[in-house]
Design an enzyme around this catalytic site. Sequence first.
Site, mmCIF file in Angstrom:
data_model
loop_
_atom_site.group_PDB
_atom_site.id
_atom_site.type_symbol
_atom_site.label_atom_id
_atom_site.label_comp_id
_atom_site.label_asym_id
_atom_site.label_seq_id
_atom_site.Cartn_x
_atom_site.Cartn_y
_atom_site.Cartn_z
ATOM 1 N N ASN A 275 5.809 1.200 -4.672
ATOM 2 C CA ASN A 275 6.117 0.795 -5.990
ATOM 3 C C ASN A 275 5.072 1.695 -6.955
ATOM 4 O O ASN A 275 5.775 2.143 -8.199
ATOM 5 C CB ASN A 275 5.573 -0.523 -6.087
ATOM 6 C CG ASN A 275 6.973 -0.979 -7.229
ATOM 7 O OD1 ASN A 275 8.029 -0.682 -6.940
ATOM 8 N ND2 ASN A 275 6.680 -1.958 -7.711
ATOM 9 N N ARG B 56 11.866 -5.087 -6.823
ATOM 10 C CA ARG B 56 10.760 -4.414 -7.282
ATOM 11 C C ARG B 56 10.302 -4.377 -8.632
ATOM 12 O O ARG B 56 11.473 -3.920 -9.203
ATOM 13 C CB ARG B 56 10.182 -3.213 -6.336
ATOM 14 C CG ARG B 56 10.512 -3.243 -4.978
ATOM 15 C CD ARG B 56 9.981 -4.285 -4.107
ATOM 16 N NE ARG B 56 8.292 -3.874 -4.267
ATOM 17 C CZ ARG B 56 7.779 -3.051 -3.358
ATOM 18 N NH1 ARG B 56 8.428 -2.398 -2.435
ATOM 19 N NH2 ARG B 56 6.603 -2.668 -3.711
ATOM 20 N N LYS C 158 3.904 4.633 6.272
ATOM 21 C CA LYS C 158 3.300 3.279 6.121
ATOM 22 C C LYS C 158 2.675 2.724 7.545
ATOM 23 O O LYS C 158 2.521 1.582 7.655
ATOM 24 C CB LYS C 158 3.990 2.397 5.356
ATOM 25 C CG LYS C 158 4.112 2.720 3.828
ATOM 26 C CD LYS C 158 5.258 2.058 2.987
ATOM 27 C CE LYS C 158 5.229 2.564 1.636
ATOM 28 N NZ LYS C 158 3.846 2.130 1.156
ATOM 29 N N PRO D 52 1.017 -1.177 0.041
ATOM 30 C CA PRO D 52 0.047 -0.045 0.063
ATOM 31 C C PRO D 52 0.866 1.321 -0.175
ATOM 32 O O PRO D 52 1.922 1.354 0.466
ATOM 33 C CB PRO D 52 -0.850 -0.163 1.252
ATOM 34 C CG PRO D 52 -0.573 -1.646 1.835
ATOM 35 C CD PRO D 52 0.584 -2.166 1.186
ATOM 36 N N GLU D 53 0.316 2.376 -0.564
ATOM 37 C CA GLU D 53 1.311 3.583 -0.602
ATOM 38 C C GLU D 53 0.836 4.322 0.478
ATOM 39 O O GLU D 53 -0.085 4.049 1.293
ATOM 40 C CB GLU D 53 0.950 4.428 -1.780
ATOM 41 C CG GLU D 53 0.804 3.598 -3.322
ATOM 42 C CD GLU D 53 2.199 3.335 -3.911
ATOM 43 O OE1 GLU D 53 2.981 4.320 -3.430
ATOM 44 O OE2 GLU D 53 2.621 2.577 -4.466
#
Length: 270
Positions: free
Chosen positions: A169, A254, A51, A2-3
Site C-alpha cells: 500500500n 485499502r 512478499k 510489509p512492502e
Amino acid sequence: MPEGDTDYRAARLLDRSLSGRVLTRTDFRVPQHATADLSGATVRATLSRGKHLLTRIGGGPDGEEWTLHTHLKMEGAWRVLERGRRWPRPAAQARVVLETDGLTAVGFSLGIVELVPRVREDDLVGHLGPDLLGPDWDEDEALRRLLEDPARPIGEALLDQTRLAGIGNMYMAELCFVSGVHPRTPVGAVAGLPRLVRRGRQMLALNKERAVQSTTGDLRERQRMWVYRRDKSPCRRCRTPIRVAMVGPVGRERASYWCPSCQPEHAAGA
Ligand SMILES: [Zn+2]
C-alpha cells in the site's frame, strides 16, 4: 502490509544468520506442522519472492529437501537472537522457532507457515508476477500482466502480486504520486507506464538496504513520504491537502492517498 523491500531484508537476515548451519531444534507452532521436526537438517538458504519468504532446509535424518514458506502479512516479523536471549515479542506470538548451536530465529505472527517438499516450491510462488527485487526481474512481462485488464485502476493493479510482486500500500501511493497519476486511473490510460514501473523498482531497491523507508529521500521522521498516511497534510509540492479514500474490490479495500491537484482524476470517458 510489509512492502517487498521489508521481505527482502527479512530474507537476507535469515540467509546471513542461518545458511550453512545445522538446526539443533525446530518448533512449528501451527496445527498442520506441530509434529514436524527438522533438527539435524541444514539450512541451505533463504530467499524472498515478492512478499513470500522461502527457507530451504535439507540433508537431515529424513533425507528430504524441504522449503519452509512464510509470509509476514500484516504483523509478522522474523527476529534472530543469540540463543538464550529474551525474545522481543510474547512467546504466544511465535509461529516458528529455528535453533542452531548459537542462534535462535523466531518468526512472530506470521500469516503463512507452510512446510513443503522443495520440488513443490513452484506451487507456492509460481502464480506471482515478476519480482521487482528478483534477480530474474522481467519488465516486459510485468507490463504485459498489468495491461491484461486495461480498465482496472492502476492502484489496484499495482497491489495485485500476480501482476508484479513486491508493491504494498505504501509504495502504491508513493509511486502514483511521483508519477502524477491518480490511483483510480485505468491502467490502460496511464501515460508512461514503463517509467512508473521502473520507478517502483528504484524505490524498492533504494530502500532495501536501509532500516527506515523513504521515498522523498529525506530520512527524518514525518519527512519520508510524499502522500502515504499524510491525509489532510499539505502536499509537499503544491500545498493542497492530501486526500485519502478506501479503494479496491469489496472486502479487500485499502486506504489510498493522493494529492488532488498533482494527481487529477480524469472524468469518466476522458
Ligand atoms: Zn500536490
